[in-house]
Design an enzyme around this catalytic site. Structure first.
Site, PDB file in Angstrom:
ATOM      1  N   HIS A  64      10.025  -5.319   1.032  1.00 17.95           N
ATOM      2  CA  HIS A  64      10.987  -6.342   1.422  1.00 17.95           C
ATOM      3  C   HIS A  64      11.679  -6.941   0.196  1.00 17.95           C
ATOM      4  O   HIS A  64      12.887  -7.199   0.209  1.00 17.95           O
ATOM      5  CB  HIS A  64      10.272  -7.440   2.222  1.00 17.95           C
ATOM      6  CG  HIS A  64      11.209  -8.503   2.727  1.00 17.95           C
ATOM      7  ND1 HIS A  64      12.130  -8.269   3.718  1.00 17.95           N
ATOM      8  CD2 HIS A  64      11.378  -9.792   2.344  1.00 17.95           C
ATOM      9  CE1 HIS A  64      12.818  -9.380   3.941  1.00 17.95           C
ATOM     10  NE2 HIS A  64      12.371 -10.324   3.113  1.00 17.95           N
ATOM     11  N   GLU A  69      10.695  -0.374   5.696  1.00 21.14           N
ATOM     12  CA  GLU A  69      10.115  -1.687   5.979  1.00 21.14           C
ATOM     13  C   GLU A  69       9.826  -1.842   7.474  1.00 21.14           C
ATOM     14  O   GLU A  69       8.812  -2.432   7.863  1.00 21.14           O
ATOM     15  CB  GLU A  69      11.112  -2.750   5.502  1.00 21.14           C
ATOM     16  CG  GLU A  69      10.632  -4.173   5.608  1.00 21.14           C
ATOM     17  CD  GLU A  69      11.763  -5.128   5.245  1.00 21.14           C
ATOM     18  OE1 GLU A  69      11.498  -6.068   4.508  1.00 21.14           O
ATOM     19  OE2 GLU A  69      12.893  -4.943   5.739  1.00 21.14           O
ATOM     20  N   ASN A 129      -6.757  20.606 -12.554  1.00 20.93           N
ATOM     21  CA  ASN A 129      -7.797  21.608 -12.775  1.00 20.93           C
ATOM     22  C   ASN A 129      -9.070  21.256 -11.999  1.00 20.93           C
ATOM     23  O   ASN A 129      -9.699  22.131 -11.393  1.00 20.93           O
ATOM     24  CB  ASN A 129      -8.097  21.697 -14.273  1.00 20.93           C
ATOM     25  CG  ASN A 129      -9.063  22.813 -14.607  1.00 20.93           C
ATOM     26  OD1 ASN A 129      -8.732  23.984 -14.498  1.00 20.93           O
ATOM     27  ND2 ASN A 129     -10.269  22.451 -14.999  1.00 20.93           N
TER      28      ASN A 129
END
Length: 826
Positions: free
Chosen positions: A47, A69, A415
């Site tokens: 917001h 939102e 990895n």
């Protein structure tokens, strides 16, 4: 313009910080979808960015955040559950927001032609409306570039300004309805109602605005309240009485010119008046506690760090001068006061250095924060369940190092997830939880920071690693047979090495881990690996806190001085030549049940051997990851704090040398690059045996005629007396009439002993002895004072400057012969 630019810079800094935090919070929210506080926090960030973006007229950013939102608002009201599929769309929105912000930073506007938000907006709307994700995707493809057309009318071309030009009589009923609906929609957008949702704007004043609970409002209500407060501020802070509303409506009927003037003035006033409100809202959303900070250009900090480095060099020089003065004027009253001044300057310099270093320090969380998202996306791509646990994100590192370790850590984490953690089905069969865990920790250890990456996956089998390395031609079978488990683990850092069965977008090409090792070694860092098959692997990266000022061990090889970073020094030992063994033509040292390769530093850098080896040899044990070597040096100077300086354009890139520093005595000392030195040492170790190297410097002298003695005296008669006395010994004799001439002759001749008079023109005997002792080559050269000075202070001065013997005139020829014999070992 400057105010707007300053506001824009503030907005970008805060937006990037907030969006980075939101990225991490969203991944956490996926694991805890019922955490209302976390959801509210994310909503407030979205917001705030939307409100600030709207204020700065970034329509594209505002539109995207508005739709995101709406999804978050529905979730926090309990009307929507965040699933992995919904989170994919939200994270896609965040990535688009990042892209738009980067475009704003580089170009000043949010047009960002390469970023198409329409498909994302359609997906977000579909989530809000409860539609299927696939339907939303197909809808987004159709509607992303589709204009609003009804019959022959393109609604996108109609505005309130050109509405009068439309011929309503010629429209079909369907077209007429669409146009009227479109105009009403435009009118509603322009005219703000006095009641939005459950909020009556007429009841809100600047005086009671603090009583409003912004967190409980919907996005539309919050926007309406904010704009209403701005309007009140514009009018002087009070709502208008109802009687004035008629006057207001009459004023609205004024001429078109007045309207146009108002339209031009209003946006400027709105910007001026909303600035404080927006800033206030952003501050509320980000933190409840205001921090007083100031932003400083990094170049200024770098300049300050360079000046501190110069101050440290000056401090070292001052301490060296004080030590010299203390030796010469021992017992004098002024020394105590001078000592207090030097100590005070030393303490203040150290404190100042620490303070400046701290200003360059950043929490490593700046790097760690992006990994929850990385692990989340990668685990979904690989079909694995992986949980990332982060500890020690508040640990601080120098900014320059923070910037360098990001990429190596990305490779390490990828990895661990790809190679380390097994698929859920395999983990279940092994009796492990379906969800694998990767730990990412950071903590301090002395002057180093340790970053630990650990997983509970399948681990590594050293025998498998050796076989793979032999197959790829990285090592030979004999090397594999002599390799320890820790050395086998380090094979994964070799270029082209990979244990992946097939090449994917994530791994299998054998690049990545070798880049990690190279980058960490550039930072003077060390990598340690430990693993147990079936239990998991642990990687430890040990990195210095800063690269500007480091602790170093100063050593001498022949007449050259070198600084070895203390972080790579495991220990120092003293040995004799008999402790050196030769195995298969290579020199090794057995140290506490461990066999280490042994190399002479003079051989690595091809330094001319002018010093004969002493009875004891000094060895520095260096470590880089799992690799250790013993480095023979001629002597230890001590530990010192050094400032790293570049060698400049012409000298940079010398193998084994990382830079240089200036010591307290003003001499330049080269700093060792341990990573490159290890490679050079390996090459030297394969072709040079240490014992043979040491014997090169030994020069056997079997008879008196092999020795040369220099007679230094300004009196020709005294030189003749000394010559007559020493000729019986059969040694070679050369003469100099003062200290200057003696010093020049010494550089051009091989001299085994010197007889020196004290009182001489140009350079006296004391000064000559001091100059000679400055050279390591002449550290053991016998210097014999022959003088008529007989006081105790003269003798003490002679010892201080480096004289070995002190003969007073007159003397007998036999006495002089005995002294010379003793010093030459005849």
């Amino acid at each position: 313009m400057d105010e707007i630019q300053e506001l824009l810079e503030d907005f970008l800094v805060e937006a990037f910080e907030m969006i980075e935090e939101m990225d991490q919070d969203l991944v956490e929210l996926e694991n805890s979808p019922d955490d209302l506080d976390l959801l509210n926090k994310i909503f407030r960030v979205a917001h705030t960015i939307k409100g600030s973006g709207s204020f700065l007229n970034f329509d594209k950013l505002t539109r995207l955040t508005h739709h995101m939102e709406a999804v978050l608002d529905k979730a926090r009201k309990g009307e929507l559950t965040i699933t992995p599929e919904i989170m994919d769309v939200i994270l896609e929105s965040v990535d688009a927001m990042k892209g738009i912000l980067e475009y704003i930073r580089d170009n000043g506007d949010d047009s960002a032609p390469d970023i198409d938000i329409e498909p994302i907006v359609v997906k977000l709307d579909a989530i809000v409306n409860g539609e299927n994700k696939k339907e939303a995707e197909s809808e987004s493809q159709e509607s992303s570039n589709k204009p609003k057309i009804v019959g022959n009318i393109n609604l996108d071309e109609i505005t309130l300004e050109n509405a009068d030009e439309i011929d309503l009589d010629s429209l079909e009923p369907e077209e007429l309805d669409a146009v009227l609906e479109h105009l009403v929609e435009l009118r509603n957008k322009k005219e703000k109602p006095k009641k939005i949702g459950n909020i009556n704007l007429e009841d809100i004043t600047l005086e009671n605005a603090d009583e409003i609970d912004l967190d409980s409002l919907s996005p539309e209500e919050a926007d309406a309240v904010l704009e209403h407060l701005v309007e009140l501020r514009n009018k002087g802070g009070k709502t208008e009485p109802k009687e004035d509303k008629k006057e207001q409506s009459q004023e609205e009927k004024k001429s078109e010119e007045t309207k146009e003037e108002k339209k031009e003035i209003a946006p400027a006033k709105k910007q001026e008046l909303t600035q404080e409100q927006k800033k206030k809202e952003v501050r509320k959303a980000i933190s409840s506690v205001a921090e007083q900070t100031i932003r400083v250009d990094v170049k200024r900090l770098d300049q300050l760090m360079n000046l501190i480095g110069e101050l440290v060099l000056a401090k070292n020089r001052l301490i060296k001068i004080y030590n010299d003065v203390e030796e010469r004027y021992e017992g004098e009253k002024f020394l105590e006061e001078l000592n207090q001044v030097v100590s005070s300057i030393s303490i203040v310099t150290t404190d100042l250095q620490i303070a400046v270093m701290k200003t360059r320090m950043l929490p490593i969380g700046k790097v760690f924060n992006k990994f929850p998202r990385l692990v989340r996306d990668l685990s979904r791509e690989l079909g694995k369940k992986v949980k990332l646990i982060i500890e020690g994100e508040d640990t601080e590192l120098d900014k320059s190092i923070i910037e360098e370790i990001g990429d190596p850590l990305v490779h390490m984490i990828r990895n661990s997830v790809d190679h380390g953690i097994e698929p859920p089905e395999e983990r279940k069969k092994l009796g492990k939880p379906e969800e694998g865990t990767v730990w990412l920790r950071a903590y301090n250890e002395g002057n180093m920071i340790v970053i630990e990456i650990k997983d509970d996956g399948k681990g590594m089998d050293p025998e498998v690693l050796k076989r793979k390395a032999i197959e790829k031609g990285i090592i030979t079978e004999s090397e594999a047979a002599n390799m320890s488990d820790k050395e086998a683990f380090m094979l994964i850092f070799k270029p082209g090495f990979s244990t992946a069965a097939k090449v994917t977008s994530v791994s299998g090409r054998g690049v990545g881990m070798d880049v990690v090792k190279t980058n960490i070694e550039k930072l003077n860092g060390i990598i340690e690996v430990d693993s147990a098959p079936g239990k998991g692997s642990t990687f430890k990266l040990k990195i210095p806190l800063t690269l500007a000022i480091i602790q170093a061990l100063l050593v001498a090889s022949q007449e050259d001085l070198f600084a070895v970073p203390l972080s790579n020094v495991i220990e120092t030992v003293r040995i004799v030549e008999e402790d050196i063994y030769t195995i298969e033509g290579k020199s090794v040292l057995k140290l506490r049940e461990e066999v280490l390769p042994l190399v002479n530093m003079a051989d690595i850098f091809e330094i001319e051997k002018v010093l004969e080896p002493e009875k004891y040899l000094y060895v520095v044990i260096l470590g880089l990851g799992a690799t250790k070597i013993g480095l023979i040096v001629d002597r230890f100077i001590g530990q010192e704090e050094i400032v790293i300086k570049s060698l400049g354009e012409f000298l940079k890139g010398i193998p084994g040398i990382a830079g240089a520093t200036i010591r307290g005595d003003g001499r330049v000392t080269l700093i060792i690059d341990v990573g490159t030195l290890m490679k050079l040492a390996k090459e030297t170790h394969n072709k040079k045996i240490v014992t043979e190297s040491l014997n090169e410097a030994k020069k056997k002298k079997e008879k008196p005629s092999d020795y040369t003695v220099m007679l230094v005296d300004d009196s020709a008669m005294d030189r003749k007396i000394m010559r007559n006395a020493l000729e019986e010994l059969g040694v070679n004799l050369i003469e100099a009439k003062d200290g200057v001439e003696a010093l020049q002759m010494l550089k051009n001749n091989e001299v085994d002993a010197m007889l020196i008079d004290i009182e001489m023109p140009r350079m006296d005997g004391y000064t000559l002895a001091q100059e000679i002792r400055k050279y390591n080559k002449y550290r053991k050269l016998p210097l014999i004072a022959v003088t008529s000075r007989t006081t105790k202070s003269d003798r003490v001065r002679g010892v201080e400057v480096g004289m070995n013997e002190y003969i007073t005139k007159p003397y007998t020829p036999e006495y002089l012969q005995n002294v010379v014999r003793r010093n030459l070992g005849l």
